[in-house]
Scaffold this motif. Sequence first.
Motif, PDB file in Angstrom:
ATOM      1  N   ILE A  91       0.838  -1.206   0.000  1.00  0.00           N
ATOM      2  CA  ILE A  91       0.000   0.000   0.000  1.00  0.00           C
ATOM      3  C   ILE A  91       0.870   1.252   0.000  1.00  0.00           C
ATOM      4  O   ILE A  91       0.605   2.213  -0.732  1.00  0.00           O
ATOM      5  N   ALA A  92       1.927   1.255   0.814  1.00  0.00           N
ATOM      6  CA  ALA A  92       2.821   2.417   0.863  1.00  0.00           C
ATOM      7  C   ALA A  92       3.414   2.697  -0.513  1.00  0.00           C
ATOM      8  O   ALA A  92       3.510   3.857  -0.937  1.00  0.00           O
ATOM      9  N   GLY A  93       3.789   1.656  -1.231  1.00  0.00           N
ATOM     10  CA  GLY A  93       4.320   1.837  -2.581  1.00  0.00           C
ATOM     11  C   GLY A  93       3.269   2.365  -3.545  1.00  0.00           C
ATOM     12  O   GLY A  93       3.575   3.161  -4.436  1.00  0.00           O
ATOM     13  N   GLN A  94       2.033   1.948  -3.357  1.00  0.00           N
ATOM     14  CA  GLN A  94       0.962   2.368  -4.257  1.00  0.00           C
ATOM     15  C   GLN A  94       0.531   3.818  -4.036  1.00  0.00           C
ATOM     16  O   GLN A  94       0.170   4.509  -4.975  1.00  0.00           O
ATOM     17  N   ILE A  95       0.583   4.296  -2.798  1.00  0.00           N
ATOM     18  CA  ILE A  95       0.098   5.664  -2.539  1.00  0.00           C
ATOM     19  C   ILE A  95       1.205   6.705  -2.609  1.00  0.00           C
ATOM     20  O   ILE A  95       0.940   7.907  -2.553  1.00  0.00           O
TER      21      ILE A  95
ATOM     22  N   ALA B  99       1.909  10.384  -0.261  1.00  0.00           N
ATOM     23  CA  ALA B  99       0.687  11.004   0.276  1.00  0.00           C
ATOM     24  C   ALA B  99       0.873  11.344   1.748  1.00  0.00           C
ATOM     25  O   ALA B  99       1.431  10.578   2.515  1.00  0.00           O
ATOM     26  N   ARG B 100       0.403  12.521   2.128  1.00  0.00           N
ATOM     27  CA  ARG B 100       0.428  12.947   3.528  1.00  0.00           C
ATOM     28  C   ARG B 100      -0.759  12.316   4.250  1.00  0.00           C
ATOM     29  O   ARG B 100      -1.779  12.019   3.638  1.00  0.00           O
ATOM     30  N   PRO B 101      -0.657  12.131   5.587  1.00  0.00           N
ATOM     31  CA  PRO B 101      -1.797  11.565   6.328  1.00  0.00           C
ATOM     32  C   PRO B 101      -3.033  12.454   6.220  1.00  0.00           C
ATOM     33  O   PRO B 101      -2.928  13.676   6.114  1.00  0.00           O
ATOM     34  N   ALA B 102      -4.178  11.833   6.271  1.00  0.00           N
ATOM     35  CA  ALA B 102      -5.450  12.553   6.186  1.00  0.00           C
ATOM     36  C   ALA B 102      -5.632  13.467   7.390  1.00  0.00           C
ATOM     37  O   ALA B 102      -5.283  13.108   8.510  1.00  0.00           O
ATOM     38  N   THR B 103      -6.192  14.623   7.127  1.00  0.00           N
ATOM     39  CA  THR B 103      -6.506  15.558   8.205  1.00  0.00           C
ATOM     40  C   THR B 103      -7.806  15.128   8.877  1.00  0.00           C
ATOM     41  O   THR B 103      -8.617  14.399   8.277  1.00  0.00           O
TER      42      THR B 103
ATOM     43  N   SER C 122     -18.714   8.698  -4.537  1.00  0.00           N
ATOM     44  CA  SER C 122     -17.700   7.647  -4.648  1.00  0.00           C
ATOM     45  C   SER C 122     -16.447   8.180  -5.333  1.00  0.00           C
ATOM     46  O   SER C 122     -15.320   7.884  -4.916  1.00  0.00           O
ATOM     47  N   SER C 123     -16.642   8.968  -6.364  1.00  0.00           N
ATOM     48  CA  SER C 123     -15.508   9.557  -7.066  1.00  0.00           C
ATOM     49  C   SER C 123     -14.746  10.506  -6.142  1.00  0.00           C
ATOM     50  O   SER C 123     -13.517  10.479  -6.080  1.00  0.00           O
ATOM     51  N   TYR C 124     -15.484  11.344  -5.432  1.00  0.00           N
ATOM     52  CA  TYR C 124     -14.869  12.285  -4.476  1.00  0.00           C
ATOM     53  C   TYR C 124     -14.025  11.541  -3.450  1.00  0.00           C
ATOM     54  O   TYR C 124     -12.873  11.887  -3.191  1.00  0.00           O
ATOM     55  N   MET C 125     -14.594  10.485  -2.880  1.00  0.00           N
ATOM     56  CA  MET C 125     -13.883   9.729  -1.852  1.00  0.00           C
ATOM     57  C   MET C 125     -12.702   8.972  -2.447  1.00  0.00           C
ATOM     58  O   MET C 125     -11.621   8.920  -1.843  1.00  0.00           O
ATOM     59  N   GLY C 126     -12.870   8.388  -3.613  1.00  0.00           N
ATOM     60  CA  GLY C 126     -11.794   7.638  -4.242  1.00  0.00           C
ATOM     61  C   GLY C 126     -10.586   8.509  -4.546  1.00  0.00           C
ATOM     62  O   GLY C 126      -9.436   8.100  -4.352  1.00  0.00           O
ATOM     63  N   GLU C 127     -10.842   9.733  -4.996  1.00  0.00           N
ATOM     64  CA  GLU C 127      -9.745  10.649  -5.317  1.00  0.00           C
ATOM     65  C   GLU C 127      -8.965  11.071  -4.070  1.00  0.00           C
ATOM     66  O   GLU C 127      -7.824  11.485  -4.171  1.00  0.00           O
ATOM     67  N   ARG C 128      -9.558  10.973  -2.900  1.00  0.00           N
ATOM     68  CA  ARG C 128      -8.923  11.437  -1.667  1.00  0.00           C
ATOM     69  C   ARG C 128      -8.549  10.290  -0.719  1.00  0.00           C
ATOM     70  O   ARG C 128      -8.260  10.508   0.446  1.00  0.00           O
ATOM     71  N   MET C 129      -8.553   9.072  -1.213  1.00  0.00           N
ATOM     72  CA  MET C 129      -8.312   7.919  -0.353  1.00  0.00           C
ATOM     73  C   MET C 129      -6.844   7.750   0.036  1.00  0.00           C
ATOM     74  O   MET C 129      -6.537   7.224   1.112  1.00  0.00           O
ATOM     75  N   ALA C 130      -5.896   8.209  -0.766  1.00  0.00           N
ATOM     76  CA  ALA C 130      -4.474   8.022  -0.459  1.00  0.00           C
ATOM     77  C   ALA C 130      -4.109   8.584   0.924  1.00  0.00           C
ATOM     78  O   ALA C 130      -3.439   7.894   1.704  1.00  0.00           O
TER      79      ALA C 130
END
Length: 191
Positions: A16-20, A23-27, A58-66
Amino acid sequence: MPVGPARLTPEQRAAIAGQIGDARPATPGLLVAFGKSVRDRHEHEHPKWEDLFCMNLSSYMGERMAPVLRRLLDLEDEVDALKASRPDRLTRTFAPVQALREDEPATDALTVYRATWDVAPLGTYTTEAEARKHAEDHARRDIPAATFDWIVDEEDGIAELVATVDGDENPTGYVVTALEIASKYDPEADE
């Protein structure tokens, strides 16, 4: 059996780390927005045909999942580091919770140590050394020139602090008592 949901394996976390990437941690704000989006998807009226509202969320959430995945990985790393640094303490701390999750009684009672001065409680600690340290520091305020020693009653295990001044040893009124915290009520136990 571990407390909580199944944990990712080290290999899964590395993948997962390699795939994302970086990316910074989610706020906290992003997590709250995700919670609202999940609720909105469940509560809105779903049309019989194309559901553009759900697709948009779903699109909104998918784009911000990293960032959410980065936060998950960071928290799992932190839990692993805590477990590695204090395995016995974490096991004792979570044993009652684990027993509740498994509907089985915890096998061990938790022992804590209470420092008191006569009848006044000073504090309760997970180690006897810290309870004794608190009592000694408190006693040192009143008798700065004293040499302190602990006498343990073999029958009840209570440790009493004594002070020696000019060759005379006297009790100070400070004691440390070991207390067992049970994980469940036992009607047959001594009162």
